[in-house]
Enzyme design. Structure first.
Site, mmCIF file in Angstrom:
data_model
loop_
_atom_site.group_PDB
_atom_site.id
_atom_site.type_symbol
_atom_site.label_atom_id
_atom_site.label_comp_id
_atom_site.label_asym_id
_atom_site.label_seq_id
_atom_site.Cartn_x
_atom_site.Cartn_y
_atom_site.Cartn_z
ATOM 1 C CB SER A 213 -3.760 -9.003 10.236
ATOM 2 O OG SER A 213 -4.909 -8.257 10.543
ATOM 3 C CG ASP A 348 -4.599 -1.580 6.776
ATOM 4 O OD1 ASP A 348 -5.813 -1.801 6.642
ATOM 5 O OD2 ASP A 348 -3.819 -2.357 7.359
ATOM 6 C CG HIS A 379 -5.621 -5.407 6.425
ATOM 7 N ND1 HIS A 379 -5.072 -4.838 7.545
ATOM 8 C CD2 HIS A 379 -5.915 -6.688 6.755
ATOM 9 C CE1 HIS A 379 -5.046 -5.727 8.525
ATOM 10 N NE2 HIS A 379 -5.541 -6.860 8.071
#
Length: 432
Positions: A213, A348, A379
């Site tokens: 991320s 996501d 995610h």
């Protein structure tokens, strides 16, 4: 008269239960339809959608790392919902996550800050017999004690990798800040310090860079900032990053896929982290490097408001636009020449589909890049399982280690006549 009424009543009454049964059936059908739609149960499963150039290296990687070409099958009842995958990752992290044993290292920074990372030695020999270290950058506000990091580190250790995991500055609840600064969206200082320590301490080790991320943005920016940063790096893997904060900020204010709600939750978590260090950041003894408006922080409902009022000022950016523009890896990633695997999920809820044009275009232009887009995974979820219960290891864990193993094997057996990772080689193909 009474007899006729009773006769009519007896005639009508049997029809009433039938009507109610029909309403119940319609209600059940409606609920089932909503469940099917919300859980995305009719969505098919498929292998990741891959974008890459046809080179000897990429053919070898895709052949050796079967997870990237096989069908990804999430848990049947809930795994096709990106929201549930994301929520389960956010609340649970991982199932039965292990507790790898590491040593915490402290690194003084040039501005008085103290970076920390946790070092985990391998639990066995690597399959190539080489010394390989994974340098790992977690997601926003995360650190080595998060369940998904613990699970991945334990798996990598068992595969023969040493792991160094950055703890984002200010993220660990029991570690005080030593300067009025904490981690930001694209600051690479702490990660660079950790990588430098690893290179000095283990002069024979080769590196595999991994970012999750926000960490994906940091590691790609770090590698692209300088050619020297890519020395002794075998490859890089980035999972679920958004590539450009400037482009993402508008999508984060939209209610599509409930991104505005996720934005609020992430902002609330950031406020808690910042306020837990209020004395170090905004205390009387702290240098007044910026004008901290705490009242605006308390009322902030989005990451953009926090970034504008607090985060950009740590590095002296004059505007939010300048901060996002210069801290996003989209302006550096094209300078990365080591093999690069970029992984995203189509469902996501945090990464808008428009942002995926960045890695797709990059993979189409550069021979060292593979872009893998899964249908499901949310995610940082990527849970696998049969019906209801997920497995401890996720598709994401297996892909990163599988890709790393393949890359190490390529380096081990590539012929001397091949001068670069990226070119096709007839001598290698003949050898293989």
């Amino acid at each position: 008269m009474s007899t006729q009424y009773e006769s009519n009543l007896h005639t009508i009454s049997p029809e009433m239960p039938a009507m109610f049964d029909g309403m119940k059936l319609a209600a059940v059908a409606t609920v089932l339809y909503i469940i099917v739609r919300c859980l995305n149960l009719k969505s098919p499963t498929a292998p990741p959608d891959l974008t890459y150039q046809d080179t000897a290296l990429n053919r070898f990687l895709l052949k050796s790392c079967s997870q990237m070409t096989k069908e990804y099958v999430p848990p049947l009842l809930w795994g096709k919902s990106g929201h549930l995958q994301t929520a389960l990752y956010g609340k649970l992290g991982r199932v039965s996550s292990p507790h790898p044993c590491g040593i915490r290292k402290y690194l003084p920074m040039h501005d008085g800050a103290t970076a920390t990372f946790d070092l985990f030695e391998p639990l066995g020999d690597h399959q190539t017999g080489d010394e390989i270290t994974m340098v790992i950058c977690p997601g926003i506000g995360n650190h080595s004690e998060k369940h998904y990091i613990r699970t991945f580190v334990d798996y990598a250790q068992k595969e023969g990798y040493r792991c160094a995991v950055l703890n984002h500055l200010g993220a660990l609840p029991n570690i005080e800040l030593t300067s009025p600064r904490m981690f930001t969206y694209g600051c690479t200082w702490e990660f660079a310090s950790m990588v430098g320590y690893i290179k000095r301490t283990y002069p024979k080790t080769q590196l595999i860079v991994v970012g999750f991320s926000l960490g994906g943005n940091i590691v790609c920016k770090f590698l692209g900032e300088s050619r020297a940063n890519q020395e002794r790096v075998l490859c890089c893997v980035s999972v679920c990053q958004g590539y450009s904060a400037l482009r993402a900020q508008e999508t984060f204010l939209q209610w599509d896929q409930f991104r505005r709600f996720y934005n609020f939750l992430m902002a609330d978590n950031m406020k808690k982290i910042i306020l837990s260090h209020r004395h170090s950041l905004f205390g009387e003894s702290s240098p007044k490097k910026f004008d901290a408006d705490l009242s605006r922080l308390y009322t902030a409902t989005s990451l953009m408001q926090i970034d504008d009022n607090i985060m950009r000022k740590f590095h002296g950016y004059s505007s939010l636009k300048e901060y996002y523009e210069k801290e996003s890896c989209v302006h550096y990633i094209h300078n990365v020449d080591v093999p690069l695997l970029l992984v995203n999920s189509a469902d996501d809820p945090l990464v808008h589909d428009s942002l995926l044009a960045i890695p797709r275009t990059l993979a189409a232009k550069k021979p060292n890049v593979i872009f893998a887009l899964t249908l499901h995974g949310g995610h940082l979820g990527f849970f696998e399982g049969d019906v209801l219960f997920p497995q401890p290891l996720t598709w994401m864990d297996k892909v990163i280690v599988g890709y790393a193993n393949a890359m190490c094997q390529w380096e081990k057996q590539k012929p001397p006549c091949q001068s670069a990772h990226l070119t096709g080689s007839s001598c290698f193909e003949a050898k293989a």
